[in-house]
Motif scaffolding. Structure first.
Motif, mmCIF file in Angstrom:
data_model
loop_
_atom_site.group_PDB
_atom_site.id
_atom_site.type_symbol
_atom_site.label_atom_id
_atom_site.label_comp_id
_atom_site.label_asym_id
_atom_site.label_seq_id
_atom_site.Cartn_x
_atom_site.Cartn_y
_atom_site.Cartn_z
ATOM 1 N N ALA A 22 0.831 -1.204 0.000
ATOM 2 C CA ALA A 22 0.000 0.000 0.000
ATOM 3 C C ALA A 22 0.867 1.256 0.000
ATOM 4 O O ALA A 22 0.555 2.236 -0.682
ATOM 5 C CB ALA A 22 -0.923 -0.011 1.221
ATOM 6 N N LEU A 23 1.968 1.215 0.747
ATOM 7 C CA LEU A 23 2.856 2.366 0.785
ATOM 8 C C LEU A 23 3.591 2.527 -0.543
ATOM 9 O O LEU A 23 3.817 3.650 -1.005
ATOM 10 C CB LEU A 23 3.856 2.211 1.937
ATOM 11 N N VAL A 24 3.962 1.417 -1.167
ATOM 12 C CA VAL A 24 4.644 1.488 -2.458
ATOM 13 C C VAL A 24 3.724 2.085 -3.520
ATOM 14 O O VAL A 24 4.159 2.877 -4.372
ATOM 15 C CB VAL A 24 5.134 0.087 -2.882
ATOM 16 N N ARG A 25 2.450 1.721 -3.487
ATOM 17 C CA ARG A 25 1.503 2.184 -4.505
ATOM 18 C C ARG A 25 1.005 3.601 -4.243
ATOM 19 O O ARG A 25 0.359 4.191 -5.123
ATOM 20 C CB ARG A 25 0.316 1.230 -4.563
ATOM 21 N N SER A 26 1.282 4.152 -3.074
ATOM 22 C CA SER A 26 0.835 5.514 -2.775
ATOM 23 C C SER A 26 1.587 6.522 -3.639
ATOM 24 O O SER A 26 2.740 6.301 -4.029
ATOM 25 C CB SER A 26 1.062 5.833 -1.296
ATOM 26 N N LEU A 27 0.930 7.618 -3.927
ATOM 27 C CA LEU A 27 1.525 8.663 -4.762
ATOM 28 C C LEU A 27 2.233 9.734 -3.946
ATOM 29 O O LEU A 27 3.110 10.423 -4.474
ATOM 30 C CB LEU A 27 0.438 9.310 -5.632
ATOM 31 N N TRP A 28 1.868 9.887 -2.678
ATOM 32 C CA TRP A 28 2.432 10.985 -1.908
ATOM 33 C C TRP A 28 3.927 10.847 -1.612
ATOM 34 O O TRP A 28 4.609 11.884 -1.454
ATOM 35 C CB TRP A 28 1.656 11.174 -0.601
ATOM 36 N N PRO A 29 4.531 9.628 -1.518
ATOM 37 C CA PRO A 29 5.976 9.578 -1.261
ATOM 38 C C PRO A 29 6.810 10.288 -2.319
ATOM 39 O O PRO A 29 7.881 10.822 -2.009
ATOM 40 C CB PRO A 29 6.272 8.071 -1.236
ATOM 41 N N GLU A 30 6.337 10.319 -3.560
ATOM 42 C CA GLU A 30 7.071 11.045 -4.594
ATOM 43 C C GLU A 30 7.068 12.543 -4.313
ATOM 44 O O GLU A 30 8.006 13.250 -4.682
ATOM 45 C CB GLU A 30 6.456 10.756 -5.961
ATOM 46 N N ARG A 31 6.017 13.027 -3.647
ATOM 47 C CA ARG A 31 5.941 14.450 -3.323
ATOM 48 C C ARG A 31 6.753 14.788 -2.078
ATOM 49 O O ARG A 31 7.257 15.911 -1.966
ATOM 50 C CB ARG A 31 4.467 14.833 -3.105
ATOM 51 N N GLU A 32 6.885 13.846 -1.171
ATOM 52 C CA GLU A 32 7.613 14.075 0.074
ATOM 53 C C GLU A 32 8.544 12.887 0.349
ATOM 54 O O GLU A 32 8.258 12.060 1.213
ATOM 55 C CB GLU A 32 6.640 14.270 1.234
ATOM 56 N N PRO A 33 9.649 12.778 -0.363
ATOM 57 C CA PRO A 33 10.526 11.614 -0.165
ATOM 58 C C PRO A 33 11.143 11.538 1.223
ATOM 59 O O PRO A 33 11.359 10.442 1.741
ATOM 60 C CB PRO A 33 11.599 11.789 -1.253
ATOM 61 N N VAL A 34 11.415 12.677 1.838
ATOM 62 C CA VAL A 34 12.013 12.658 3.183
ATOM 63 C C VAL A 34 11.022 12.094 4.193
ATOM 64 O O VAL A 34 11.377 11.255 5.041
ATOM 65 C CB VAL A 34 12.470 14.072 3.585
ATOM 66 N N VAL A 35 9.777 12.524 4.103
ATOM 67 C CA VAL A 35 8.746 12.002 4.999
ATOM 68 C C VAL A 35 8.517 10.514 4.724
ATOM 69 O O VAL A 35 8.337 9.715 5.661
ATOM 70 C CB VAL A 35 7.438 12.797 4.829
ATOM 71 N N ALA A 36 8.545 10.122 3.463
ATOM 72 C CA ALA A 36 8.355 8.711 3.118
ATOM 73 C C ALA A 36 9.485 7.848 3.676
ATOM 74 O O ALA A 36 9.246 6.732 4.173
ATOM 75 C CB ALA A 36 8.274 8.546 1.606
ATOM 76 N N LEU A 37 10.708 8.348 3.620
ATOM 77 C CA LEU A 37 11.829 7.612 4.220
ATOM 78 C C LEU A 37 11.616 7.429 5.718
ATOM 79 O O LEU A 37 11.907 6.369 6.281
ATOM 80 C CB LEU A 37 13.136 8.353 3.954
ATOM 81 N N TRP A 38 11.119 8.457 6.366
ATOM 82 C CA TRP A 38 10.845 8.373 7.802
ATOM 83 C C TRP A 38 9.767 7.323 8.092
ATOM 84 O O TRP A 38 9.879 6.550 9.045
ATOM 85 C CB TRP A 38 10.434 9.737 8.324
ATOM 86 N N VAL A 39 8.726 7.280 7.265
ATOM 87 C CA VAL A 39 7.647 6.305 7.462
ATOM 88 C C VAL A 39 8.193 4.882 7.311
ATOM 89 O O VAL A 39 7.885 3.989 8.116
ATOM 90 C CB VAL A 39 6.500 6.572 6.474
ATOM 91 N N TRP A 40 9.006 4.643 6.281
ATOM 92 C CA TRP A 40 9.593 3.319 6.095
ATOM 93 C C TRP A 40 10.468 2.927 7.282
ATOM 94 O O TRP A 40 10.413 1.785 7.758
ATOM 95 C CB TRP A 40 10.416 3.284 4.805
ATOM 96 N N GLN A 41 11.257 3.860 7.773
ATOM 97 C CA GLN A 41 12.100 3.560 8.929
ATOM 98 C C GLN A 41 11.263 3.213 10.155
ATOM 99 O O GLN A 41 11.621 2.305 10.917
ATOM 100 C CB GLN A 41 13.004 4.755 9.234
#
Length: 312
Positions: A22-41
């Motif tokens: 679900a996280l991979v298919r989301s579109l928002w990580p491309e807009r906020e890569p730093v926040v997405a990295l934090w979510v994955w961590q």
């Protein structure tokens, strides 16, 4: 042992296919890569903490010495709340399995760090051989940036102590001053954010547990998101168009716009820089960051809930 089962249930729900996909298919990580990295961590930290807490409680149920050490400062009511006096038959197998997983994880992390250090030392030795001779009194390859005489346009960041930027004369001839500034800002963004540690962690987990979807997706997305984050760092200082042109000039000979899977990320990065997606609102970024930071507290809440209930 009910607490152990709850912790492992959280692991199954977090590390299984639906959550990472679900996280991979989301579109928002491309807009906020730093926040997405934090979510994955935070997701990975939640899984690791669940396994560690389950291992501790399982060992406390199987081994009286471990139980005495873990619950030494706690009153008898807290120890009784965990019901560890009689371990079920499967507790030993579960504890051994978790201990093996912990040992394997530690071994994979150590192996990744040793291999990375070996590669870095080998690269530094190779660079010292290729570095041009400089007049006496000037540092050779110890400064923050090293220029190599090579027609092949390239620039990269080499982690270490201290981290070093390497750029070839081919890149200096091909890039304008503003484009070169964008490339160097991109690489310094990697260094400031310590992206090498994230890459080592994700690679070690994906190598050690290739069948766990969370770890495999974490590795793939980390390699992608760190580049997007560094692109954003460069574009904020030098502009989106300048950064995109620098990326094209530096990678044109590699087929930056090719459809091959190994080059597809370069094409996506160029498209993203030419048509930058709108960032999330500050409130959305803060909410996502806060919620992600609270997720790793779930294992602690589950692990300490019986004891806190007994004290209450």
């Amino acid at each position: 042992m009910t607490v152990c089962l709850l912790l492992l249930t959280v692991v199954a729900l977090t590390a299984a296919v639906p959550a990472p996909r679900a996280l991979v298919r989301s579109l928002w990580p491309e807009r906020e890569p730093v926040v997405a990295l934090w979510v994955w961590q935070c997701l990975v930290a939640t899984v690791l903490m669940c396994c560690l807490a389950a291992l501790t409680l399982g060992a406390a149920a199987v081994f009286h010495t471990v139980r005495d050490q873990v619950f030494a400062p706690a009153p008898p009511a807290v120890t009784a709340a965990y019901d560890l006096s009689v371990a079920p038959p499967w507790a030993v197998a579960l504890t051994v399995l978790l201990a093996s997983g912990a040992a394997w994880t530690t071994a994979m992390l150590a192996r990744e760090l040793v291999e990375a250090r070996r590669r870095r030392d080998r690269t530094r030795a190779h660079l010292r051989e290729r570095a041009p001779e400089l007049p006496a009194g000037l540092p050779a390859a110890r400064g923050p940036m090293l220029v190599l005489e090579d027609e092949y346009p390239d620039a990269w960041w080499m982690p270490g102590h201290p981290p070093q930027l390497v750029v070839t004369t081919g890149a200096l001839h091909r890039l304008t001053d503003h484009q070169l500034d964008a490339v160097l800002t991109h690489e310094r963004g990697h260094a400031r954010a310590h992206h090498d540690w994230l890459l080592h962690l994700s690679s070690a987990l994906a190598t050690g547990f290739p069948r766990v979807p969370l770890f495999s997706h974490f590795c793939d997305q980390t390699h992608r998101l760190v580049e997007l984050a560094a692109d954003d760092t460069a574009s904020r200082r030098c502009g989106h168009l300048t950064t995109a042109l620098a990326l094209i000039e530096l990678n044109q000979h590699r087929g930056v716009l090719s459809c091959a899977s190994s080059r597809r990320l370069l094409g996506e990065r160029v498209d993203r820089l030419l048509e930058p997606p709108p960032r999330l609102l500050r409130r959305q970024r803060a909410l996502t960051t806060t919620v992600a930071a609270l997720v790793p507290l779930l294992p602690l809440l589950i692990a300490f809930a019986p004891g806190l209930t007994a004290l209450g």
